[in-house]
Design an enzyme around this catalytic site. Structure first.
Site, PDB file in Angstrom:
ATOM      1  N   GLU A  25       0.549  -0.905  -0.061  1.00  0.00           N
ATOM      2  CA  GLU A  25       0.258  -0.052   0.008  1.00  0.00           C
ATOM      3  C   GLU A  25       0.768   0.640  -0.116  1.00  0.00           C
ATOM      4  O   GLU A  25       0.232   2.408   0.810  1.00  0.00           O
ATOM      5  CB  GLU A  25      -1.351  -0.463   1.323  1.00  0.00           C
ATOM      6  CG  GLU A  25      -1.750  -1.293   0.631  1.00  0.00           C
ATOM      7  CD  GLU A  25      -2.444  -0.689  -0.200  1.00  0.00           C
ATOM      8  OE1 GLU A  25      -2.421   0.023  -0.880  1.00  0.00           O
ATOM      9  OE2 GLU A  25      -2.929  -2.065  -0.571  1.00  0.00           O
TER      10      GLU A  25
HETATM   11  C1  LIG Z   1       2.836  -9.362   0.729  1.00  0.00           C
HETATM   12  C2  LIG Z   1       2.897  -8.272  -0.353  1.00  0.00           C
HETATM   13  C3  LIG Z   1       1.082  -8.076  -0.398  1.00  0.00           C
HETATM   14  C4  LIG Z   1       1.199  -6.926  -1.725  1.00  0.00           C
HETATM   15  N1  LIG Z   1      -0.115  -7.101  -1.859  1.00  0.00           N
HETATM   16  C5  LIG Z   1      -0.247  -6.505  -3.053  1.00  0.00           C
HETATM   17  C6  LIG Z   1      -1.658  -6.025  -3.921  1.00  0.00           C
HETATM   18  O1  LIG Z   1      -2.595  -6.969  -3.842  1.00  0.00           O
HETATM   19  N2  LIG Z   1      -2.094  -5.740  -5.129  1.00  0.00           N
HETATM   20  C7  LIG Z   1      -0.542  -4.663  -5.583  1.00  0.00           C
HETATM   21  O2  LIG Z   1      -0.564  -3.953  -6.686  1.00  0.00           O
HETATM   22  N3  LIG Z   1       0.243  -4.393  -4.854  1.00  0.00           N
HETATM   23  C8  LIG Z   1       0.276  -5.621  -4.609  1.00  0.00           C
HETATM   24  N4  LIG Z   1       1.391  -6.284  -3.475  1.00  0.00           N
HETATM   25  C9  LIG Z   1       2.977  -4.830  -4.102  1.00  0.00           C
HETATM   26  C10 LIG Z   1       2.837  -3.543  -2.906  1.00  0.00           C
HETATM   27  O3  LIG Z   1       2.227  -2.802  -3.111  1.00  0.00           O
HETATM   28  C11 LIG Z   1       4.468  -3.449  -3.531  1.00  0.00           C
HETATM   29  O4  LIG Z   1       5.387  -4.070  -3.514  1.00  0.00           O
HETATM   30  C12 LIG Z   1       5.129  -1.546  -3.194  1.00  0.00           C
HETATM   31  O5  LIG Z   1       4.126  -0.922  -3.399  1.00  0.00           O
HETATM   32  C13 LIG Z   1       6.017  -1.369  -3.334  1.00  0.00           C
HETATM   33  O6  LIG Z   1       6.944  -1.682  -4.722  1.00  0.00           O
HETATM   34  P1  LIG Z   1       7.695  -2.741  -4.987  1.00  0.00           P
HETATM   35  O7  LIG Z   1       8.174  -3.415  -4.390  1.00  0.00           O
HETATM   36  O8  LIG Z   1       8.121  -2.731  -6.003  1.00  0.00           O
HETATM   37  O9  LIG Z   1       9.491  -1.882  -4.415  1.00  0.00           O
HETATM   38  P2  LIG Z   1      10.190  -0.436  -5.645  1.00  0.00           P
HETATM   39  O10 LIG Z   1       9.307   0.223  -5.598  1.00  0.00           O
HETATM   40  O11 LIG Z   1      11.370  -1.427  -5.536  1.00  0.00           O
HETATM   41  O12 LIG Z   1      10.636  -0.076  -4.334  1.00  0.00           O
HETATM   42  C14 LIG Z   1      11.969  -0.636  -3.694  1.00  0.00           C
HETATM   43  C15 LIG Z   1      12.746   1.042  -2.483  1.00  0.00           C
HETATM   44  O13 LIG Z   1      12.858   2.169  -2.889  1.00  0.00           O
HETATM   45  C16 LIG Z   1      12.518   2.774  -2.744  1.00  0.00           C
HETATM   46  N5  LIG Z   1      11.918   4.131  -3.738  1.00  0.00           N
HETATM   47  C17 LIG Z   1      11.490   3.864  -5.052  1.00  0.00           C
HETATM   48  N6  LIG Z   1      11.192   4.964  -5.836  1.00  0.00           N
HETATM   49  C18 LIG Z   1      11.585   5.623  -4.998  1.00  0.00           C
HETATM   50  C19 LIG Z   1      11.349   7.349  -5.439  1.00  0.00           C
HETATM   51  N7  LIG Z   1      10.835   7.687  -6.290  1.00  0.00           N
HETATM   52  N8  LIG Z   1      11.508   8.568  -4.198  1.00  0.00           N
HETATM   53  C20 LIG Z   1      11.575   7.639  -2.676  1.00  0.00           C
HETATM   54  N9  LIG Z   1      12.658   6.464  -2.784  1.00  0.00           N
HETATM   55  C21 LIG Z   1      11.936   5.763  -3.759  1.00  0.00           C
HETATM   56  C22 LIG Z   1      10.740   2.683  -1.713  1.00  0.00           C
HETATM   57  O14 LIG Z   1      10.367   3.375  -0.938  1.00  0.00           O
HETATM   58  C23 LIG Z   1      11.031   1.095  -0.618  1.00  0.00           C
HETATM   59  O15 LIG Z   1      12.374   1.495  -0.086  1.00  0.00           O
HETATM   60  C24 LIG Z   1       1.789  -6.847  -2.062  1.00  0.00           C
HETATM   61  C25 LIG Z   1       3.451  -6.824  -1.508  1.00  0.00           C
HETATM   62  C26 LIG Z   1       3.841  -8.155  -0.598  1.00  0.00           C
HETATM   63  C27 LIG Z   1       5.231  -7.833  -0.292  1.00  0.00           C
END
Ligand SMILES: Cc1cc2nc3c(=O)[nH]c(=O)nc-3n(C[C@H](O)[C@H](O)[C@H](O)COP(=O)(O)OP(=O)(O)OC[C@H]3O[C@@H](n4cnc5c(N)ncnc54)[C@H](O)[C@@H]3O)c2cc1C
Length: 572
Positions: A427
């Site tokens: 989220e």
């Molecule tokens: C158990 C679980 C359930 C989930 N359920 C859902 C679901 O039901 N539906 C759905 O759509 N998604 C779901 N997700 C996905 C979740 O919403 C994403 O993991 C989350 O939004 C972060 O994206 P990412 O993992 O690709 O991390 P990334 O975007 O790759 O981020 C990695 C790190 O980089 C930082 N970062 C990235 N961009 C920036 C920026 N511009 N400036 C500063 N810092 C930055 C982030 O804060 C983080 O610390 C789920 C994930 C998990 C683990």
């Protein structure tokens, strides 16, 4: 040895906190069905939730390590116990507490649903990952769908016969949803054909409901912006080109199936306007972020109560011939009192935010509605992040109180810690919540939410002073001043976004601290004449003593700037 249980919650502090919310009085004036949310009703709802949660959800949670959902013939299968618990939950009306009565809901204030969620998630937070997207999807469909789709979906979602997901993330599009590649093509009959791969979709597939509606973002040829679709997993009982590619193996939340999903020309219906999908999706996202706060609160309250009950039983140390309960040692008192205070104050903040979210919807006076809307938006990233941190930090402290026992699977604290870790990631990560606070709430809204917050916070500090607790009121005001000064500093850096972004997380931390000072001030001002008020007064006062120091630390970090951080690029 079988694992110890999480004790049933004492609902008296929850009901007392709800009764203390000034905004609830206004809500009762505004909405006839809210007027039915009397103190007796609130208590009865929470007691009934507590009984069902401690019995049914506790039993389900005990299966999480050996009977998690699994994929059989391309479909996610749960256990017979899981299906029965879900049926009982749905038939008990637990999903409809705050849903509008015109769609079959019970029309109660959101704060009661948040409090009930806390009670349920305390015993099995993975289970809570199913009703939250369903309730949030119902709000989304109500806001943006055609009358025909509303008539088809809302009654089925409300009674739990059909499920829903939020379907945004992709391999190349996590925090940056704009990079998603899933496409939607018009079919000429008002429907769209959806093709793409989504990842980490909670309850993307399962056998708990007959049908699942994916609330999905995709791109269209006609617009640069993303569009919002409702994509059912089945149409007329047949698979609709929606497939489970994989079930993730995770650190925790094992009873919540996290699925990689494939869409191969799946038929979907556009909701709202083409190209406005991300903005429209915020109806669902806002609900879900509030729910993360409630979930974190439930997990934290479980861990804090576990720490308290264990500390009263465990015998170690002491000066006499027999060991004493460890609760008699000052350091254990520090930990146990600390987590109890963090939970109670967190509760004060989250409940107040839920009331403001309702007022933002139903307030009839335009100026008051605008004030509540700004405040609710300001509080959302705070509630989401604070709830996640509260759950993780409280379970970590609970493990410390339990010592070696806490590290073993004989006690539930280690599971809470594992389950809690994701709350500051999904989220929207905490880093993204911090950027939201800086870019949208400070710069775009010209700090309207912050100003609304500071007005309410000062009113509560004044009430605390009027209650004879001047020193504590001074501590709270010191925190609010630091937030005001820091926000002013970062507002002035609007033309140097990189410099300001270096302080965004510290701003979020400081805003959380200020929200805690606000919540603590409110509960510390109770007269203490009944035991539950005495508890609130003591815990609020205890935490307030810590917050000014924390606020100074965060305010200092918010001003450090980007130069030092850039050193990471030069490191070997
Ligand atoms: C158990 C679980 C359930 C989930 N359920 C859902 C679901 O039901 N539906 C759905 O759509 N998604 C779901 N997700 C996905 C979740 O919403 C994403 O993991 C989350 O939004 C972060 O994206 P990412 O993992 O690709 O991390 P990334 O975007 O790759 O981020 C990695 C790190 O980089 C930082 N970062 C990235 N961009 C920036 C920026 N511009 N400036 C500063 N810092 C930055 C982030 O804060 C983080 O610390 C789920 C994930 C998990 C683990």
């Amino acid at each position: 040895m079988s694992r110890a249980s999480v004790p049933r919650i004492d609902t008296a502090p929850l009901a007392a906190q709800i009764a203390l919310l000034p905004g609830l009085v206004r809500l009762r004036e505004l909405v006839p069905s809210f007027a039915e949310a009397s103190a007796e009703t609130v208590y009865a709802v929470l007691e009934s939730a507590a009984a069902q949660a401690a019995d049914r959800l506790e039993a389900l949670n005990a299966t999480s390590e050996y009977a998690p959902p699994r994929v059989v013939d391309g479909e996610v299968v749960t256990s017979a116990l899981y299906r029965q618990v879900w049926l009982d939950f749905a038939q008990g009306g637990w999903m409809t507490l705050d849903m509008p009565s015109e769609h079959g809901g019970q029309g109660l204030p959101l704060v009661i649903a948040v409090a009930a969620q806390e009670v349920f998630d305390r015993h099995c937070c993975a289970f809570g990952m199913l009703p939250v997207p369903i309730r949030s999807a119902a709000r989304l469909i109500d806001a943006w769908a055609s009358d025909a789709l509303k008539a088809e979906w809302l009654p089925k979602l409300m009674c739990g016969e059909w499920g829903a997901t939020i379907c945004i993330s992709e391999v190349g599009a996590g925090s940056d949803a704009g990079r998603m590649r899933t496409v939607a093509k018009p079919q000429g009959d008002g429907t769209w054909s959806i093709t793409g791969e989504k990842q980490w979709i909670s309850f993307g597939d399962h056998d708990l409901t007959e049908r699942i509606g994916h609330c999905l973002l995709a791109r269209t040829e006609g617009s640069r912006g993303l569009s919002l679709f409702l994509v059912p997993d089945r149409i007329d009982g047949e698979r609709n080109g929606v497939f489970v590619r994989n079930l993730e193996h995770k650190l925790g939340l094992h009873l919540s199936p996290t699925c990689a999903m494939g869409f191969e020309g799946a038929r979907g219906w556009m909701l709202g306007e083409e190209g406005r999908g991300l903005a429209q999706m915020f109806v669902m996202i806002a609900n879900m972020r509030m729910a993360v706060g409630g979930m974190g609160l439930g997990m934290a309250s479980a861990a804090a109560d576990l720490a308290l009950s264990y500390a009263r039983e465990r015998l170690q140390g002491g000066r006499g011939p027999s060991p004493v309960p460890i609760i008699e040692h000052a350091d254990v008192q520090r930990m146990v009192l600390g987590v109890q205070a963090e939970v109670e104050v967190g509760r004060a903040v989250i409940y107040a935010a839920a009331v403001e979210a309702d007022l933002a919807r139903v307030e009839s006076d335009p100026a008051r509605r605008a004030e509540s809307a700004a405040l609710a938006q300001w509080l959302l990233p705070i509630v989401k992040t604070m709830g996640g941190e509260l759950a993780f930090n409280t379970s970590s402290t609970a493990i410390q109180v339990l010592g070696g026992a806490g590290y073993t699977a004989d006690w539930p604290a280690e599971q809470i810690l594992r389950d809690a870790r994701v709350l500051t990631i999904f989220e929207g990560t905490s880093g993204m919540q911090a950027l939201d606070l800086l870019h949208r709430r400070l710069w775009k809204d010209r700090r309207a939410g912050l100003d609304a917050f500071l007005r309410q916070a000062e009113a509560d500090a004044a009430a605390l002073a009027a209650a004879g607790r001047d020193q504590l009121a001074g501590e709270a005001r010191a925190v609010f001043s630091l937030l005001e000064e820091t926000a002013t500093h970062l507002m002035a850096l609007e033309d140097h976004p990189h410099e300001a972004e270096a302080g965004a997380t510290a701003l979020l931390d400081l805003s959380i601290t200020a929200a805690q000072a606000w919540g603590a001030a409110r509960i510390a001002a109770t007269d203490g004449t009944i035991p539950v008020h005495e508890r609130l007064r003591a815990l609020g006062g205890f935490l307030l003593g810590d917050l000014a120091g924390r606020a100074k630390f965060h305010a200092g970090r918010a001003r450090r700037g980007a130069d030092q951080l850039a050193a990471i690029s030069a490191l070997g």
